[in-house]
Scaffold this motif. Structure first.
Motif, PDB file in Angstrom:
ATOM      1  N   SER A   1       0.941  -0.976   0.269  1.00  0.00           N
ATOM      2  CA  SER A   1      -0.150   0.517  -0.203  1.00  0.00           C
ATOM      3  C   SER A   1       1.376   1.548   0.186  1.00  0.00           C
ATOM      4  N   GLU A   2      -0.002   2.225   0.231  1.00  0.00           N
ATOM      5  CA  GLU A   2       0.865   3.930   0.795  1.00  0.00           C
ATOM      6  C   GLU A   2       1.969   3.720   1.092  1.00  0.00           C
ATOM      7  N   GLY A   3       3.285   4.241   0.559  1.00  0.00           N
ATOM      8  CA  GLY A   3       4.266   3.904   1.864  1.00  0.00           C
ATOM      9  C   GLY A   3       4.981   2.878   2.173  1.00  0.00           C
ATOM     10  N   ALA A   4       4.527   1.773   1.518  1.00  0.00           N
ATOM     11  CA  ALA A   4       5.388   0.875   1.931  1.00  0.00           C
ATOM     12  C   ALA A   4       6.644   0.494   1.607  1.00  0.00           C
ATOM     13  N   ARG A   5       7.552  -0.145   2.284  1.00  0.00           N
ATOM     14  CA  ARG A   5       9.074  -0.269   2.650  1.00  0.00           C
ATOM     15  C   ARG A   5       9.131  -1.267   1.078  1.00  0.00           C
TER      16      ARG A   5
ATOM     17  N   ARG B   1       9.969  -4.994  20.751  1.00  0.00           N
ATOM     18  CA  ARG B   1      10.466  -4.535  20.151  1.00  0.00           C
ATOM     19  C   ARG B   1      11.376  -5.490  18.749  1.00  0.00           C
ATOM     20  N   ILE B   2      10.836  -6.175  17.964  1.00  0.00           N
ATOM     21  CA  ILE B   2      11.588  -6.894  17.165  1.00  0.00           C
ATOM     22  C   ILE B   2      12.650  -6.483  16.341  1.00  0.00           C
ATOM     23  N   GLY B   3      12.314  -4.877  15.563  1.00  0.00           N
ATOM     24  CA  GLY B   3      13.455  -5.004  14.234  1.00  0.00           C
ATOM     25  C   GLY B   3      12.751  -5.405  14.002  1.00  0.00           C
ATOM     26  N   ASP B   4      13.404  -5.911  12.246  1.00  0.00           N
ATOM     27  CA  ASP B   4      13.319  -6.682  10.664  1.00  0.00           C
ATOM     28  C   ASP B   4      13.966  -7.867  11.037  1.00  0.00           C
ATOM     29  N   ASP B   5      13.755  -8.566  11.980  1.00  0.00           N
ATOM     30  CA  ASP B   5      15.022 -10.135  12.499  1.00  0.00           C
ATOM     31  C   ASP B   5      13.762 -11.332  12.264  1.00  0.00           C
TER      32      ASP B   5
ATOM     33  N   THR C   1       4.252  -6.588   6.313  1.00  0.00           N
ATOM     34  CA  THR C   1       3.362  -7.164   5.779  1.00  0.00           C
ATOM     35  C   THR C   1       3.244  -7.548   4.319  1.00  0.00           C
ATOM     36  N   ALA C   2       3.793  -6.542   3.289  1.00  0.00           N
ATOM     37  CA  ALA C   2       4.140  -6.329   2.225  1.00  0.00           C
ATOM     38  C   ALA C   2       5.580  -7.965   1.837  1.00  0.00           C
ATOM     39  N   ALA C   3       5.388  -7.112   0.826  1.00  0.00           N
ATOM     40  CA  ALA C   3       6.927  -8.325   0.316  1.00  0.00           C
ATOM     41  C   ALA C   3       8.329  -8.086  -0.075  1.00  0.00           C
ATOM     42  N   GLY C   4       8.316  -7.417   0.844  1.00  0.00           N
ATOM     43  CA  GLY C   4       9.981  -7.187   0.853  1.00  0.00           C
ATOM     44  C   GLY C   4      11.022  -7.765   0.925  1.00  0.00           C
ATOM     45  N   PRO C   5      11.911  -7.827   1.136  1.00  0.00           N
ATOM     46  CA  PRO C   5      13.061  -8.472   1.257  1.00  0.00           C
ATOM     47  C   PRO C   5      12.787  -7.895   3.277  1.00  0.00           C
ATOM     48  N   VAL C   6      12.695  -7.094   2.680  1.00  0.00           N
ATOM     49  CA  VAL C   6      12.518  -6.922   5.097  1.00  0.00           C
ATOM     50  C   VAL C   6      11.107  -7.907   6.051  1.00  0.00           C
ATOM     51  N   ASP C   7      10.012  -8.085   5.343  1.00  0.00           N
ATOM     52  CA  ASP C   7       8.916  -7.632   5.142  1.00  0.00           C
ATOM     53  C   ASP C   7       8.621  -9.572   5.502  1.00  0.00           C
ATOM     54  N   HIS C   8       9.378  -9.780   7.236  1.00  0.00           N
ATOM     55  CA  HIS C   8       8.913 -11.264   7.430  1.00  0.00           C
ATOM     56  C   HIS C   8       7.739 -12.133   7.938  1.00  0.00           C
ATOM     57  N   VAL C   9       6.514 -10.793   8.485  1.00  0.00           N
ATOM     58  CA  VAL C   9       5.351 -11.522   8.457  1.00  0.00           C
ATOM     59  C   VAL C   9       4.579 -12.536   7.642  1.00  0.00           C
TER      60      VAL C   9
END
Length: 475
Positions: free
Chosen positions: A55-59, A294-298, A320-328
């Motif tokens: 969505s808007e502004g996703a990383r 707080r977990i960060g991008d781990d 929650t998106a599909a980037g390289p650090v989106d781990h959900v």
């Protein structure tokens, strides 16, 4: 103001779900556990296909996983906003039954009764004075005893005809008392005899034993929301604890290496707005926040945290998106979670998600942008928590918009508004990364696809602290 007509279509049967059905999900004291299978939502377990586009502004960078982010099927995987809310409520109803609990009165505010409230004593439990004045026996004038009768004292000596005694409000009535004469309706003469300045009616200003209820009387039904008045009634009726539906327990996991917990933004890092905002908001929705981590991008830390959580609901922020650090999504696949909602047709907040992680546990993945996270909270977390707590659904309502509001071509928009008399005025600063608008808002307007014209009746979602009632309580 008009009621919203949203109970139509194939979800009408689910919309009829009420508090009594919610309470059926709660095990009474001493009853056997009863498990339920997954809800019949028609959604398959989480897979790597159909991941919603950011969505808007996703990383997510434009080059990351184009097959997922720009798949022709991604648009169709997103769930319409009303259906997403119903899916969240339905998921809570399909969870295993929860145990009712005996809760001390000072911790029961905002809970829902899981057992009827029956009086444990007569109210009042003895004849009491309704006023400060004199307890009198027979016709006047009366001789007044030297010692008065105060509240909280043992049974006073009986009166005889022609006798009176000073009495305080709430004090026990002496045996053979005819009436209570109010202080302002009596006078004494030179011989200290009491005279009435108006006619005395038999039994006046006496609260007889059992006037409000008798021991065993049914006072409030199962499903009653515990308000301050309910707490007072329960205490008066003899209760130290109430059998209630416990607050759903929530773990909050804040994701993102770019987030700072103090100071000013610097070196590409920004302040974490969701860590301070979500816990009190969740409490206002009736939850008990067990953990804020707080977990960060781990990815490994996220998997460990989700796997070990014993909460009823896990709330994650970002990723929650599909980037390289989106781990959900990868974490949900790894633990075998069932993905119930994967993207919602709502702006802001499109890449939110809802998953069943265990038989008695769900996960709501919120977008990382602050207002998008608020959208996800009200779309998925609120109906799920409300159903788990057996709280009644808020009465739907609409107001006309002061001005026209632009809409998204395909998606619902949630827009902060203030309520001014008989209309709702849209606030500025309502972009997905902005909190300035919602911080001043009374509600969010539900703007349908295509927008809303000036004066159009529009559905509103009250914010917990702006709505009248128990929602203002943050404890």
């Amino acid at each position: 103001m008009t009621a919203r007509g949203v109970r139509t279509g194939e979800d009408a049967e689910d919309q009829d779900f009420d508090v009594e059905e919610a309470l059926a999900l709660v095990k009474g004291p001493g009853s056997a556990a009863s498990g339920h299978g997954p809800a019949g939502t028609g959604h398959a377990p989480a897979t790597g296909h159909g991941t919603p586009r950011p969505s808007e502004g996703a990383r997510t960078p434009d080059s990351a996983q184009p097959h997922a982010a720009h798949s022709p099927d991604a648009r169709h995987q997103a769930t319409p906003w009303p259906q997403a809310r119903e899916t969240a409520a339905r998921a809570a109803r399909a969870a295993a039954r929860r145990d009712a609990a005996a809760v001390p009165l000072d911790a029961a505010l905002g809970l829902v009764l899981a057992e009827p409230l029956a009086a444990l004593t007569d109210l009042p439990s003895f004849d009491t004075s309704a006023m400060d004045g004199w307890a009198v026996a027979g016709p006047g004038p009366w001789d007044v005893r030297d010692e008065g009768v105060l509240a909280g004292h043992a049974q006073p000596e009986p009166l005889t005809d022609g006798e009176a005694v000073r009495i305080a409000t709430g004090a026990r009535i002496p045996q053979d008392t005819t009436a209570v004469l109010r202080s302002e309706h009596g006078r004494t003469d030179a011989k200290d005899r009491l005279h009435s300045t108006r006619e005395v009616q038999h039994g006046q200003d006496i609260r007889p034993r059992g006037q409000e209820c008798r021991s065993g009387d049914h006072l409030l039904p199962v499903g009653t929301l515990v308000t301050p008045a309910v707490l007072g009634l329960a205490a008066a009726a003899g209760y130290d604890t109430l059998t209630a539906v416990p607050r759903p327990r929530v773990d909050v996991f804040v994701l993102g290496d770019e987030l700072l917990t103090e100071g000013l933004p610097h070196d590409g890092r920004i302040r974490d707005a969701l860590g301070p905002m979500l816990p009190p908001w969740l409490r206002a929705l009736g939850a008990e926040v067990a953990t804020v981590r707080r977990i960060g991008d781990d990815a490994r830390a996220l998997h460990k945290a989700v796997s070990r959580s014993e909460a009823d609901l896990i709330v994650t922020t970002g990723g929650t998106a599909a980037g390289p650090v989106d781990h959900v999504h990868p974490t949900l696949r790894r633990i075998g979670a069932e993905l119930l909602v994967d993207g919602v047709k709502v702006r802001p907040g499109h890449p939110m998600l809802l998953a069943r992680t265990k038989e008695r546990q769900h996960l709501v993945g919120l977008p990382g942008n602050p207002l998008a996270a608020v959208s996800g909270l009200l779309t998925l977390a609120e109906p799920l928590l409300r159903t788990l707590a057996a709280r009644p659904a808020p009465e739907p309502y609409t107001l006309p918009l002061k001005d026209a509001v632009h809409g998204h071509p395909n998606d619902t928009r949630l827009v902060p508004v203030v309520l001014r008399g008989d209309h709702a005025a849209v606030l500025h600063y309502n972009g997905p990364a902005m909190l300035r608008g919602v911080a001043a808002a009374d509600a969010l307007a539900v703007v349908p696809p295509g927008g809303a014209r000036q004066g159009q009746e529009t559905e509103l979602l009250d914010l917990p602290w702006a709505a009248a009632g128990i929602g203002v309580c943050f404890t």
